[in-house]
Design an enzyme around this catalytic site. Structure first.
Site, PDB file in Angstrom:
ATOM      1  N   CYS A 300       0.824  -1.219   0.000  1.00  0.00           N
ATOM      2  CA  CYS A 300       0.000   0.000   0.000  1.00  0.00           C
ATOM      3  C   CYS A 300       0.850   1.257   0.000  1.00  0.00           C
ATOM      4  O   CYS A 300       0.524   2.223  -0.657  1.00  0.00           O
ATOM      5  CB  CYS A 300      -0.963  -0.008   1.168  1.00  0.00           C
ATOM      6  N   GLU A 399      -3.566   4.435  -8.809  1.00  0.00           N
ATOM      7  CA  GLU A 399      -2.781   3.380  -8.167  1.00  0.00           C
ATOM      8  C   GLU A 399      -2.744   2.159  -9.093  1.00  0.00           C
ATOM      9  O   GLU A 399      -3.780   1.728  -9.584  1.00  0.00           O
ATOM     10  CB  GLU A 399      -3.437   2.972  -6.838  1.00  0.00           C
TER      11      GLU A 399
HETATM   12  P1  NAD Z   1     -10.118  -4.778  -2.535  1.00  0.00           P
HETATM   13  O1  NAD Z   1     -10.692  -3.475  -2.075  1.00  0.00           O
HETATM   14  O2  NAD Z   1     -10.501  -5.281  -3.861  1.00  0.00           O
HETATM   15  O3  NAD Z   1     -10.513  -5.932  -1.492  1.00  0.00           O
HETATM   16  C1  NAD Z   1     -10.270  -5.779  -0.117  1.00  0.00           C
HETATM   17  C2  NAD Z   1     -11.264  -6.635   0.643  1.00  0.00           C
HETATM   18  O4  NAD Z   1     -12.571  -6.119   0.437  1.00  0.00           O
HETATM   19  C3  NAD Z   1     -11.289  -8.094   0.200  1.00  0.00           C
HETATM   20  O5  NAD Z   1     -11.435  -8.928   1.337  1.00  0.00           O
HETATM   21  C4  NAD Z   1     -12.531  -8.136  -0.675  1.00  0.00           C
HETATM   22  O6  NAD Z   1     -13.120  -9.412  -0.735  1.00  0.00           O
HETATM   23  C5  NAD Z   1     -13.441  -7.172   0.045  1.00  0.00           C
HETATM   24  N1  NAD Z   1     -14.527  -6.631  -0.795  1.00  0.00           N
HETATM   25  C6  NAD Z   1     -14.570  -6.515  -2.142  1.00  0.00           C
HETATM   26  N2  NAD Z   1     -15.768  -6.003  -2.526  1.00  0.00           N
HETATM   27  C7  NAD Z   1     -16.479  -5.775  -1.391  1.00  0.00           C
HETATM   28  C8  NAD Z   1     -17.780  -5.257  -1.126  1.00  0.00           C
HETATM   29  N3  NAD Z   1     -18.600  -4.854  -2.104  1.00  0.00           N
HETATM   30  N4  NAD Z   1     -18.180  -5.154   0.161  1.00  0.00           N
HETATM   31  C9  NAD Z   1     -17.367  -5.528   1.165  1.00  0.00           C
HETATM   32  N5  NAD Z   1     -16.139  -6.063   0.975  1.00  0.00           N
HETATM   33  C10 NAD Z   1     -15.701  -6.180  -0.285  1.00  0.00           C
HETATM   34  O7  NAD Z   1      -8.540  -4.651  -2.365  1.00  0.00           O
HETATM   35  P2  NAD Z   1      -7.432  -5.736  -2.696  1.00  0.00           P
HETATM   36  O8  NAD Z   1      -7.321  -5.836  -4.174  1.00  0.00           O
HETATM   37  O9  NAD Z   1      -7.655  -6.968  -1.893  1.00  0.00           O
HETATM   38  O10 NAD Z   1      -6.127  -5.006  -2.087  1.00  0.00           O
HETATM   39  C11 NAD Z   1      -5.427  -4.019  -2.753  1.00  0.00           C
HETATM   40  C12 NAD Z   1      -5.817  -2.647  -2.246  1.00  0.00           C
HETATM   41  O11 NAD Z   1      -5.629  -2.557  -0.841  1.00  0.00           O
HETATM   42  C13 NAD Z   1      -4.932  -1.563  -2.837  1.00  0.00           C
HETATM   43  O12 NAD Z   1      -5.719  -0.456  -3.175  1.00  0.00           O
HETATM   44  C14 NAD Z   1      -3.993  -1.227  -1.689  1.00  0.00           C
HETATM   45  O13 NAD Z   1      -3.413   0.050  -1.738  1.00  0.00           O
HETATM   46  C15 NAD Z   1      -4.896  -1.375  -0.519  1.00  0.00           C
HETATM   47  N6  NAD Z   1      -4.117  -1.567   0.712  1.00  0.00           N
HETATM   48  C16 NAD Z   1      -4.077  -0.547   1.637  1.00  0.00           C
HETATM   49  C17 NAD Z   1      -3.320  -0.686   2.807  1.00  0.00           C
HETATM   50  C18 NAD Z   1      -3.257   0.419   3.868  1.00  0.00           C
HETATM   51  O14 NAD Z   1      -2.750   0.168   4.967  1.00  0.00           O
HETATM   52  N7  NAD Z   1      -3.739   1.614   3.581  1.00  0.00           N
HETATM   53  C19 NAD Z   1      -2.618  -1.880   3.017  1.00  0.00           C
HETATM   54  C20 NAD Z   1      -2.670  -2.889   2.047  1.00  0.00           C
HETATM   55  C21 NAD Z   1      -3.440  -2.724   0.900  1.00  0.00           C
END
Ligand code: NAD
Length: 495
Positions: A300, A399
């Protein structure tokens, strides 16, 4: 370092289909459906996880609520909760190698990084909050002598935690440890692409003595179980790490359900700013490569925009290309490799699409950017360095979450600040200078929750991590994270 014999055994080991933890029971989905888990190492099926349903979320939240109301965890003395969480930290350490390999087979993170950040990072997090919890006091308000004002911190009740696929154990622990330490019950929803190590953590939590219902894990699709958790009327707090698109939805879900508090830790487009007076340009170049390319850029806080002072631009880029060309991409379980796999075929093609679009818009692909090792069936990409990026181009703003570095240059400190702040994000930044006053000015002027000076990455648990701008509104790590999982309660006593 993973013991080579153990590694060769673990990497071949069949992984039995995984169930979900609801209360004390390991259950299949109520629909009986499963999700096939594909390993990014070779693109082959690894095992299955349960495709949970809204009914499963109802059952998990009910189990969490029963536990909370029974007080088997919520009303235990903090020193007792501490013992259980310390045992869990010990178990995570004792099983670190096995957990690391399981996680790597699931999400492709290179072994050097995975072992340290994942099981060992999670163990350190449980230990930190376990140690904290019997040392945090309530307050007595400075009232007139005729009254006594007490300020308590109470656990909120049932916490929902939704986490991404990159660093699932570490990020999971950043939420579970403070929430559990405060006496809450938790329903955890891991990402579809990386649930295995968190399911194993839940087994270890039961072994450590966590009572039934204090931790429940429901796997499945975000749009089904994630939404069911986020719209649930009996979940008081939702802690989320993931993308901005989903973060926005969660705020809507809260608004149309019970106004639960929603803490968002979202994405970033973090600037790494190198001034000509950086203390050591060789170190800065190595760090710049590391900041964006480790874990295939799936971090992230990745330093995905390199802002370099014009006077050193060319020589710095020469160094950077030389360093990047030496990075070995390949099997993440091979410790000789510096960079492992990209999470999925889809993410890999998105990365390549971002590069193609940047070139279309006038950028120059200075290095890398092609798919590698396709014959393995896995998802690998050579790190990409794209120059000639201007603030209005997509690669300067969006991103990628992949190993793609956007390079820009600047002529003055003011221009560096303007470029750094020219995105909607504000997660992290890096500043390289030997001028102490400039370093402090930059820390104040760059919009980011975490500004590194003369380094990039590696901050420990003692400092909060959270976004400014559209990178979120919550903080993981440090004692501040405890606040997310408590309600303030005041008592006014007339004397
Ligand atoms: P994502 O948002 O696609 O998924 C994250 C989680 O949300 C997963 O468990 C997914 O199943 C769930 N999800 C998806 N749709 C949903 C919905 N409609 N309702 C509720 N939950 C739902 O993200 P990803 O692809 O798993 O991870 C990458 C992203 O995470 C990047 O944008 C990255 O920057 C961010 N990230 C941020 C940090 C931080 O500390 N700020 C740390 C790691 C990753």
């Amino acid at each position: 370092m993973i013991d080579p014999d153990l590694l060769s055994r673990l990497r071949q080991q069949d992984i039995a289909p995984r169930k979900m933890l609801i209360g004390k029971d390991w259950c299949p989905s109520s629909t009986g459906e499963t999700i096939e888990v594909i390993s990014p190492i070779d693109g082959r099926p690894l095992t299955t996880i349960a495709r949970g349903s809204a009914r499963d979320i109802d059952a998990a939240v009910a189990a969490a609520r029963r536990c909370f109301e029974a007080g088997t965890w919520s009303r235990r003395a903090p020193a007792e909760r501490k013992k259980v969480l310390l045992r869990l930290a010990d178990l995570l350490e004792q099983n670190a190698q096995e957990l690391a390999v399981l996680g790597i087979r699931d999400n492709g993170t290179e072994v050097g990084m995975a072992l340290k950040a994942e099981p060992l990072g999670a163990a350190a997090t449980f230990r930190y909050y376990a140690e904290a919890i019997d040392k945090v006091y309530g307050e007595i308000a400075p009232t007139a002598s005729s009254a006594l004002g007490l300020i308590h911190r109470e656990p909120v009740g049932v916490v929902g935690a939704i986490v991404p696929w990159n660093m699932p154990l570490m990020i999971g622990a950043w939420k579970l440890a403070p929430a559990l330490a405060q006496g809450n019950s938790v329903v955890l929803k891991p990402a579809e692409a990386a649930s295995l190590s968190l399911l194993r953590l839940a087994e270890l939590a039961l072994e450590a003595g966590l009572p039934e219902g204090a931790l429940n894990v429901v796997t499945g699709a975000g749009a089904v179980v994630g939404e069911a958790l986020a719209t649930h009327m009996d979940v008081e707090v939702l802690a989320f790490t993931g993308s901005n698109v989903v973060g926005r939805r969660l705020l809507e879900y809260a608004a149309r359900s019970n106004l639960k508090r929603v803490y968002l830790e979202l994405g970033g487009k973090s600037p790494n700013i190198v001034f000509a007076d950086a203390p050591d340009l060789e170190i800065a170049a190595k760090a710049a490569a590391n900041a964006i390319f480790r874990n295939s850029g799936q971090v992230c806080v990745a330093g995905s925009r390199l802002l370099v002072e014009s006077s050193i631009r060319d020589s710095f880029l020469d160094r950077l290309v030389e360093i990047t060309a030496k990075l070995r991409v390949g099997d993440p379980l091979d410790a000789q490799n510096d960079i492992g796999a990209v999470i999925s075929e889809q993410q890999l093609s998105q990365n390549l699409g971002h590069i193609a679009r940047a070139v279309n818009e006038g950028g120059e692909l200075l290095f890398g950017g092609e798919r590698l090792l396709q014959e393995t069936g896995g998802f690998y990409q050579r790190p990409a360095i794209v120059t000639g990026i201007t603030p209005n181009m997509a690669l300067a703003r969006e991103e990628v979450f992949g190993p793609v570095l956007a390079v820009m240059s600047f002529d003055s400190e003011a221009e560096a600040v303007a470029l750094a702040n020219a995105t909607e994000y504000g997660l992290a930044a890096g500043v390289w200078t030997r001028d102490l006053s400039r370093a402090h000015r930059m820390v104040r002027s760059v919009r980011a929750g975490l500004v590194h000076v003369n380094t990039y990455g590696g901050s420990d648990l003692t400092v909060p991590l959270g976004g400014h701008g559209q990178s979120g509104n919550g903080h993981d790590k440090s004692l501040h994270a405890l606040d997310k999982y408590t309600n303030l309660k005041s008592a006014w006593i007339q004397l």
